[in-house]
Design a protein around this motif. Structure first.
Motif, PDB file in Angstrom:
ATOM      1  N   ILE A  19       4.050 -11.942   6.832  1.00 36.29           N
ATOM      2  CA  ILE A  19       3.565 -11.199   5.670  1.00 36.29           C
ATOM      3  C   ILE A  19       2.677 -12.091   4.798  1.00 36.29           C
ATOM      4  CG2 ILE A  19       4.316 -10.139   3.482  1.00 36.29           C
ATOM      5  CD1 ILE A  19       6.839  -9.167   5.051  1.00 36.29           C
ATOM      6  N   ASP A  20       3.132 -13.307   4.556  1.00 30.90           N
ATOM      7  CA  ASP A  20       2.409 -14.211   3.662  1.00 30.90           C
ATOM      8  C   ASP A  20       1.052 -14.638   4.208  1.00 30.90           C
ATOM      9  OD1 ASP A  20       4.520 -14.102   1.916  1.00 30.90           O
ATOM     10  OD2 ASP A  20       5.396 -16.032   2.519  1.00 30.90           O
ATOM     11  N   LEU A  21       0.932 -14.705   5.546  1.00 25.99           N
ATOM     12  CA  LEU A  21      -0.292 -15.224   6.150  1.00 25.99           C
ATOM     13  C   LEU A  21      -1.321 -14.143   6.469  1.00 25.99           C
ATOM     14  CD1 LEU A  21       1.222 -17.983   8.459  1.00 25.99           C
ATOM     15  CD2 LEU A  21       0.013 -18.277   6.282  1.00 25.99           C
ATOM     16  N   MET A  31       4.765  -4.218  -3.730  1.00 25.49           N
ATOM     17  CA  MET A  31       5.933  -3.568  -3.168  1.00 25.49           C
ATOM     18  C   MET A  31       5.767  -3.226  -1.688  1.00 25.49           C
ATOM     19  SD  MET A  31       8.169  -0.544  -4.898  1.00 25.49           S
ATOM     20  CE  MET A  31       9.865  -0.316  -4.396  1.00 25.49           C
ATOM     21  N   LEU A  32       4.531  -3.077  -1.225  1.00 29.57           N
ATOM     22  CA  LEU A  32       4.316  -2.829   0.202  1.00 29.57           C
ATOM     23  C   LEU A  32       4.828  -4.004   1.031  1.00 29.57           C
ATOM     24  CD1 LEU A  32       0.798  -1.146   0.439  1.00 29.57           C
ATOM     25  CD2 LEU A  32       3.014  -0.111   0.963  1.00 29.57           C
ATOM     26  N   GLU A  33       4.705  -5.211   0.492  1.00 32.53           N
ATOM     27  CA  GLU A  33       5.217  -6.380   1.199  1.00 32.53           C
ATOM     28  C   GLU A  33       6.746  -6.346   1.264  1.00 32.53           C
ATOM     29  OE1 GLU A  33       3.562 -10.143   0.117  1.00 32.53           O
ATOM     30  OE2 GLU A  33       1.579  -9.311  -0.295  1.00 32.53           O
ATOM     31  N   GLU A  34       7.369  -5.940   0.167  1.00 30.94           N
ATOM     32  CA  GLU A  34       8.828  -5.828   0.152  1.00 30.94           C
ATOM     33  C   GLU A  34       9.297  -4.763   1.138  1.00 30.94           C
ATOM     34  OE1 GLU A  34      10.161  -5.174  -3.865  1.00 30.94           O
ATOM     35  OE2 GLU A  34       8.727  -6.630  -4.661  1.00 30.94           O
ATOM     36  N   LEU A  35       8.565  -3.650   1.192  1.00 26.71           N
ATOM     37  CA  LEU A  35       8.916  -2.592   2.141  1.00 26.71           C
ATOM     38  C   LEU A  35       8.766  -3.061   3.583  1.00 26.71           C
ATOM     39  CD1 LEU A  35       7.349   0.692   0.678  1.00 26.71           C
ATOM     40  CD2 LEU A  35       9.755   0.324   1.267  1.00 26.71           C
ATOM     41  N   ALA A  36       7.677  -3.746   3.849  1.00 30.70           N
ATOM     42  CA  ALA A  36       7.445  -4.249   5.206  1.00 30.70           C
ATOM     43  C   ALA A  36       8.555  -5.206   5.624  1.00 30.70           C
ATOM     44  CB  ALA A  36       6.087  -4.943   5.283  1.00 30.70           C
ATOM     45  N   PHE A  37       8.954  -6.077   4.697  1.00 29.87           N
ATOM     46  CA  PHE A  37      10.026  -7.023   5.001  1.00 29.87           C
ATOM     47  C   PHE A  37      11.330  -6.282   5.279  1.00 29.87           C
ATOM     48  CE2 PHE A  37      13.529  -9.846   4.062  1.00 29.87           C
ATOM     49  CZ  PHE A  37      13.146 -11.029   4.678  1.00 29.87           C
ATOM     50  N   LYS A  38      11.645  -5.295   4.440  1.00 26.69           N
ATOM     51  CA  LYS A  38      12.905  -4.561   4.615  1.00 26.69           C
ATOM     52  C   LYS A  38      12.925  -3.821   5.944  1.00 26.69           C
ATOM     53  CE  LYS A  38      15.826  -2.808   1.747  1.00 26.69           C
ATOM     54  NZ  LYS A  38      16.518  -2.149   0.628  1.00 26.69           N
ATOM     55  N   ILE A  39      11.832  -3.144   6.267  1.00 24.34           N
ATOM     56  CA  ILE A  39      11.783  -2.372   7.514  1.00 24.34           C
ATOM     57  C   ILE A  39      11.871  -3.305   8.726  1.00 24.34           C
ATOM     58  CG2 ILE A  39      10.323  -0.877   8.949  1.00 24.34           C
ATOM     59  CD1 ILE A  39       9.250   0.286   6.244  1.00 24.34           C
ATOM     60  N   GLY A 297      20.468  -2.197  -8.896  1.00 20.73           N
ATOM     61  CA  GLY A 297      19.524  -3.317  -8.864  1.00 20.73           C
ATOM     62  C   GLY A 297      18.358  -3.091  -7.924  1.00 20.73           C
ATOM     63  N   VAL A 298      17.873  -1.845  -7.855  1.00 19.19           N
ATOM     64  CA  VAL A 298      16.800  -1.512  -6.913  1.00 19.19           C
ATOM     65  C   VAL A 298      15.583  -0.959  -7.657  1.00 19.19           C
ATOM     66  CG1 VAL A 298      18.376  -1.091  -5.006  1.00 19.19           C
ATOM     67  CG2 VAL A 298      17.752   0.807  -6.515  1.00 19.19           C
ATOM     68  N   GLN A 299      14.445  -1.045  -6.999  1.00 19.03           N
ATOM     69  CA  GLN A 299      13.180  -0.573  -7.546  1.00 19.03           C
ATOM     70  C   GLN A 299      12.682   0.596  -6.696  1.00 19.03           C
ATOM     71  OE1 GLN A 299      11.665  -1.902 -10.289  1.00 19.03           O
ATOM     72  NE2 GLN A 299       9.957  -0.470 -10.215  1.00 19.03           N
ATOM     73  N   PRO A 300      12.454   1.768  -7.303  1.00 13.46           N
ATOM     74  CA  PRO A 300      11.953   2.908  -6.530  1.00 13.46           C
ATOM     75  C   PRO A 300      10.468   2.761  -6.206  1.00 13.46           C
ATOM     76  CG  PRO A 300      12.104   3.503  -8.835  1.00 13.46           C
ATOM     77  CD  PRO A 300      12.666   2.116  -8.722  1.00 13.46           C
ATOM     78  N   ILE A 301      10.030   3.444  -5.161  1.00 17.69           N
ATOM     79  CA  ILE A 301       8.631   3.358  -4.738  1.00 17.69           C
ATOM     80  C   ILE A 301       7.709   4.103  -5.690  1.00 17.69           C
ATOM     81  CG2 ILE A 301       7.007   3.983  -2.898  1.00 17.69           C
ATOM     82  CD1 ILE A 301       9.317   3.722  -0.916  1.00 17.69           C
ATOM     83  N   TYR A 318       7.276   8.690   2.022  1.00 17.47           N
ATOM     84  CA  TYR A 318       7.207   8.266   3.423  1.00 17.47           C
ATOM     85  C   TYR A 318       5.864   7.635   3.803  1.00 17.47           C
ATOM     86  CZ  TYR A 318       7.189   8.249   8.482  1.00 17.47           C
ATOM     87  OH  TYR A 318       7.072   7.852   9.791  1.00 17.47           O
ATOM     88  N   PRO A 319       4.711   8.160   3.351  1.00 20.66           N
ATOM     89  CA  PRO A 319       3.447   7.489   3.700  1.00 20.66           C
ATOM     90  C   PRO A 319       3.377   6.034   3.250  1.00 20.66           C
ATOM     91  CG  PRO A 319       3.014   9.697   2.897  1.00 20.66           C
ATOM     92  CD  PRO A 319       4.472   9.434   2.648  1.00 20.66           C
ATOM     93  N   MET A 320       4.103   5.673   2.192  1.00 22.96           N
ATOM     94  CA  MET A 320       4.124   4.268   1.758  1.00 22.96           C
ATOM     95  C   MET A 320       4.851   3.400   2.783  1.00 22.96           C
ATOM     96  SD  MET A 320       2.345   4.151  -0.941  1.00 22.96           S
ATOM     97  CE  MET A 320       1.386   5.448  -0.156  1.00 22.96           C
ATOM     98  N   LEU A 321       5.890   3.966   3.417  1.00 25.16           N
ATOM     99  CA  LEU A 321       6.552   3.237   4.501  1.00 25.16           C
ATOM    100  C   LEU A 321       5.599   3.063   5.673  1.00 25.16           C
ATOM    101  CD1 LEU A 321       9.026   4.340   2.773  1.00 25.16           C
ATOM    102  CD2 LEU A 321      10.305   4.326   4.918  1.00 25.16           C
ATOM    103  N   GLU A 322       4.844   4.116   5.977  1.00 29.28           N
ATOM    104  CA  GLU A 322       3.867   4.026   7.066  1.00 29.28           C
ATOM    105  C   GLU A 322       2.823   2.954   6.776  1.00 29.28           C
ATOM    106  OE1 GLU A 322       3.298   8.187   9.280  1.00 29.28           O
ATOM    107  OE2 GLU A 322       2.686   8.278   7.175  1.00 29.28           O
ATOM    108  N   ASN A 323       2.353   2.905   5.538  1.00 30.94           N
ATOM    109  CA  ASN A 323       1.343   1.911   5.165  1.00 30.94           C
ATOM    110  C   ASN A 323       1.898   0.498   5.213  1.00 30.94           C
ATOM    111  OD1 ASN A 323      -0.916   3.611   4.663  1.00 30.94           O
ATOM    112  ND2 ASN A 323      -0.002   4.262   2.744  1.00 30.94           N
ATOM    113  N   ALA A 324       3.172   0.350   4.830  1.00 29.21           N
ATOM    114  CA  ALA A 324       3.796  -0.971   4.889  1.00 29.21           C
ATOM    115  C   ALA A 324       3.867  -1.471   6.325  1.00 29.21           C
ATOM    116  CB  ALA A 324       5.193  -0.914   4.267  1.00 29.21           C
TER     117      ALA A 324
END
Length: 342
Positions: A19-21, A31-39, A297-301, A318-324
């Motif tokens: 993700i970082d590179l 937040m897209l980076e956080e979503l990508a990491f979680k998925i 302790g969570v942040q909504p999309i 859901y499209p934000m998950l797809e983009n992540a």
């Protein structure tokens, strides 16, 4: 055990490094980076994929609705189920727009639908009892809710689905959610009660008085299953059971608004690790929801000031998950693009 922990740390580092590179400033996709990491972590893959996304929409009636806690009469529940099945509801429009399959489940609507096309029959009863003067359901009914909804998730999983959202329809269910929230979080009851379907000031004060009456009647509850049995609707109990099964199946859970998050609070009290599989889709305009999210302790999309329910937040997020996932899998890295890193 130590070797497994070290392996997990190594995977987490590899995923974060990927993700970082990417060709962007560090953390620039937020937040897209956080979503990508979680998925990626849920699927234990550096190239995760979202398959056959579903929203399970559970519908049921509440005995407490007859006491006057809602701006709408109880019969709106079955009328809205018909609207959903006919494709006219918000969640069906947004679901179709964004490529999700909507499954509608009769968990306990006070209506005989018969063998109607598109409706999954998981009816436990014709609505719950009035929790102001009784427990909403028996322990047998609660167990039935958990079993039936787990089976539905297993069936959906067998289609290849690995990401699943949860919606609801049930007049009176913000009252149910408020009571569950209060007992699961310890937040003052008054702070858990909102306008629901659009109560005016006088109706809101009546709702608060009725829920305080219920609270005085049942006393302090701490066991999550007892809380759910006492205050839950059949649809809330089935959402809870479905969430637990989805977690056990290592699926991505999309959590909608106030009602769905109340069900999640119960599941979380039993299986704290479930939070690692959950994506919180939006911040509902219902007063208690933001406090629920803060408690977890969570942040909504999304922040769209919605309070429709039905799983609409899942369909829109859901499209934000797809983009992540797309950025993680397809965006170039500094090395692959020949771009100088700082």
């Amino acid at each position: 055990m130590q070797a497994e922990t070290q392996k997990e740390i190594t995977f987490d580092q590899s995923l974060q490094s990927k993700i970082d590179l990417k060709t962007k400033p560090l953390g620039a996709l937020g937040m897209l980076e956080e979503l990508a990491f979680k998925i990626g972590k849920i699927q234990q893959s550096l190239e995760p994929e979202l398959r056959n996304p579903h929203i399970l929409l559970f519908a049921a009636d509440h005995g407490v609705a007859k006491a006057g806690v809602s701006a709408y009469p109880p019969e709106v529940t079955f009328q809205m189920v018909m609207n959903i099945l006919q494709g006219g509801a918000a969640v069906t429009v947004f679901g179709k727009q964004n490529g999700l399959t909507i499954k509608t489940i009769d968990a306990g609507v006070n209506y005989d639908f018969g063998n109607i096309k598109g409706l999954i029959d998981a009816k436990v009863g014709y609505g719950t009892k009035n929790f102001i003067i009784d427990q909403a359901m028996t322990r047998e009914q609660l167990n039935q809710c958990l079993t039936l909804s787990a089976q539905i998730v297993q069936e959906v999983k067998s289609t290849g689905c690995n990401v699943i959202g949860f919606g609801e329809m049930g007049i009176g269910n913000t009252s149910s959610a408020s009571m569950i929230m209060h007992h699961c979080t310890g937040i003052d009851l008054d702070e858990c009660i909102g306008r629901g379907t659009g109560l005016d000031d006088e109706q809101l004060e009546r709702k608060k008085a009725l829920l305080q009456q219920a609270n005085d009647y049942h006393g302090v509850l701490s066991d999550p299953m007892e809380i759910l049995q006492t205050y839950g609707g059949f649809e809330v109990a089935q959402i809870c059971g479905a969430m637990i099964e989805a977690y056990k199946q290592k699926m991505i859970l999309m959590v909608d608004g106030f009602i769905a998050t109340s069900a999640f609070l119960v599941a979380y009290a039993i299986y704290p690790e479930i939070i690692d599989y959950a994506v919180f889709c939006h911040n509902s305009n219902e007063i208690g929801h933001q406090k629920m999210l803060a408690h977890l302790g969570v942040q909504p999309i999304l922040q769209l000031n919605m309070r429709v329910g039905e799983g609409t937040g899942c369909a829109l997020a859901y499209p934000m998950l797809e983009n992540a996932v797309a950025f993680l899998n397809k965006m170039a890295s500094f090395d692959s693009a020949g771009v100088s890193n700082k």
